[in-house]
Write a protein that holds these residues in place. Sequence first.
Motif, mmCIF file in Angstrom:
data_model
loop_
_atom_site.group_PDB
_atom_site.id
_atom_site.type_symbol
_atom_site.label_atom_id
_atom_site.label_comp_id
_atom_site.label_asym_id
_atom_site.label_seq_id
_atom_site.Cartn_x
_atom_site.Cartn_y
_atom_site.Cartn_z
ATOM 1 N N VAL A 179 0.847 -1.199 0.000
ATOM 2 C CA VAL A 179 0.000 0.000 0.000
ATOM 3 C C VAL A 179 0.882 1.249 0.000
ATOM 4 N N TYR A 180 0.554 2.209 -0.871
ATOM 5 C CA TYR A 180 1.292 3.469 -0.919
ATOM 6 C C TYR A 180 0.304 4.616 -0.976
ATOM 7 N N GLY A 181 0.796 5.804 -0.709
ATOM 8 C CA GLY A 181 -0.052 6.988 -0.753
ATOM 9 C C GLY A 181 0.541 8.088 0.094
ATOM 10 N N PRO A 182 -0.178 9.182 0.287
ATOM 11 C CA PRO A 182 0.338 10.299 1.081
ATOM 12 C C PRO A 182 0.745 9.843 2.489
ATOM 13 N N LYS A 209 7.164 -8.153 -12.396
ATOM 14 C CA LYS A 209 5.837 -7.550 -12.354
ATOM 15 C C LYS A 209 5.346 -7.585 -10.916
ATOM 16 N N ARG A 210 4.967 -6.410 -10.430
ATOM 17 C CA ARG A 210 4.480 -6.331 -9.051
ATOM 18 C C ARG A 210 3.170 -5.528 -8.993
ATOM 19 N N SER A 211 2.244 -6.041 -8.204
ATOM 20 C CA SER A 211 0.985 -5.349 -7.967
ATOM 21 C C SER A 211 1.140 -4.409 -6.772
ATOM 22 N N LEU A 212 0.566 -3.237 -6.885
ATOM 23 C CA LEU A 212 0.537 -2.257 -5.803
ATOM 24 C C LEU A 212 -0.909 -1.808 -5.622
ATOM 25 N N VAL A 213 -1.187 -1.170 -4.482
ATOM 26 C CA VAL A 213 -2.506 -0.572 -4.312
ATOM 27 C C VAL A 213 -2.359 0.761 -3.606
ATOM 28 N N SER A 214 -2.954 1.790 -4.180
ATOM 29 C CA SER A 214 -2.935 3.104 -3.536
ATOM 30 C C SER A 214 -3.879 3.087 -2.339
ATOM 31 N N ILE A 215 -3.589 3.919 -1.367
ATOM 32 C CA ILE A 215 -4.441 4.008 -0.192
ATOM 33 C C ILE A 215 -5.852 4.433 -0.579
ATOM 34 N N GLN A 216 -5.983 5.246 -1.633
ATOM 35 C CA GLN A 216 -7.309 5.685 -2.083
ATOM 36 C C GLN A 216 -8.115 4.502 -2.621
ATOM 37 N N ASN A 217 -7.482 3.673 -3.451
ATOM 38 C CA ASN A 217 -8.189 2.521 -4.012
ATOM 39 C C ASN A 217 -8.511 1.478 -2.944
ATOM 40 N N LEU A 218 -7.574 1.249 -2.020
ATOM 41 C CA LEU A 218 -7.831 0.287 -0.945
ATOM 42 C C LEU A 218 -9.023 0.734 -0.098
ATOM 43 N N ASP A 240 -4.220 -1.971 -7.662
ATOM 44 C CA ASP A 240 -4.587 -0.902 -8.602
ATOM 45 C C ASP A 240 -5.021 -1.454 -9.955
ATOM 46 N N GLY A 241 -4.854 -2.755 -10.162
ATOM 47 C CA GLY A 241 -5.302 -3.376 -11.395
ATOM 48 C C GLY A 241 -4.307 -3.332 -12.536
ATOM 49 N N VAL A 242 -3.172 -2.673 -12.325
ATOM 50 C CA VAL A 242 -2.098 -2.609 -13.324
ATOM 51 C C VAL A 242 -0.784 -2.918 -12.620
ATOM 52 N N THR A 309 -6.165 5.972 -11.140
ATOM 53 C CA THR A 309 -5.084 5.274 -11.823
ATOM 54 C C THR A 309 -3.794 5.340 -11.003
ATOM 55 N N ILE A 310 -2.847 4.491 -11.369
ATOM 56 C CA ILE A 310 -1.536 4.524 -10.718
ATOM 57 C C ILE A 310 -0.886 5.889 -10.925
ATOM 58 N N LYS A 311 -1.006 6.440 -12.131
ATOM 59 C CA LYS A 311 -0.388 7.733 -12.413
ATOM 60 C C LYS A 311 -0.946 8.810 -11.495
ATOM 61 N N GLU A 312 -2.262 8.814 -11.317
ATOM 62 C CA GLU A 312 -2.889 9.794 -10.426
ATOM 63 C C GLU A 312 -2.451 9.591 -8.977
ATOM 64 N N ALA A 313 -2.423 8.331 -8.555
ATOM 65 C CA ALA A 313 -2.068 8.027 -7.169
ATOM 66 C C ALA A 313 -0.609 8.357 -6.876
#
Length: 326
Positions: A179-182, A209-218, A240-242, A309-313
């Motif tokens: 999980v990543y984010g602010p 290839k690694r999956s990540l998830v933004s705190i917003q999406n989680l 994040d689906g990508v 999206t990942i770019k936005e996050a």
Amino acid sequence: MNQQIKPSHKRVVVTGSSGFVGKFLVEKLKTFKEFSVLPVARSFKTNFNEDTVLVADISKLTDWSEVLKDAELIVHAAARVHVMDETAVDALSEYRKVNVEGTIALAEQAAAAGVKRFIYISSIKVNGEHTNNREPFTADESPAPIDPYGISKKEAEDCLRDISSRTTMEVTIIRPVLVYGPGVRANFQTMMRWLSKGIILPFGNIRNKRSLVSIQNLCDFIYICLEHPCAAGETFLVSDGVDLSTSDLLKQTAEALSVKSILLPLPSQFLKLAAVILRRGDLSQRLCGSLQVSIEKNKRLLGWSPPITIKEALKITADDFLEREK
């Protein structure tokens, strides 16, 4: 946030509310007038809000009666978290005290108090450590945890399913990836610091290839699981689906920071060998190995797709990092 479900006014208890996920989740849920949110943190924590209820260190002896008054939904995010350099002599025993025994105590008391749904924030480590040379992890495949943290989370999941089977309380299990984010810390923060300082990094030729998830999406996914009827009794993976390679993640993060990434294209085998020599095989796996998850079940059962999206996050994360580094 996704607004597919329109829940009635309900009291939501969020444990671990001083942590990275819990703190963000509490603030997001408070934006929905249909929820009454009760943040819960352990008494030795310091970064909590004034409305937070404090409990003693979580164990089989914790009394949750004050927290459970009028509670209808619980998001249990509190845990003894995974650490890279574990120092406990019997690490599994230490993880079990909080992650298994503490979770059982809360769930048993919650079921007795009439809580409708218990959402457990577990870990992708329940599935395993990597997806090298295989398909992405799925939510319903057989778990294969390796380290004490993953084992403790899997044991807690099993206990929760048992409690749900003999009570009226529904259980939903969510296993996030990284999980990543602010406000993110640890390796992700270090990565941003390296990039912002223009440090040359030897990670320009990693094809994992690694999956990540933004705190917003989680947190959006947790919100959907609070009352969606199809979430009851289910286990989900969330990302994040990508998926990105380490090299691509560094490049995209550098772009979000408005700096140029300087990545040397060293062979990944060289990096793996160096990690072995330095006795940091765990770091090698994170940098060079793959860990992918499928979120097709989320889409199929809940109609959920990541709202940002990942770019936005990454941009939101980078902007927050730069502000904090001033």
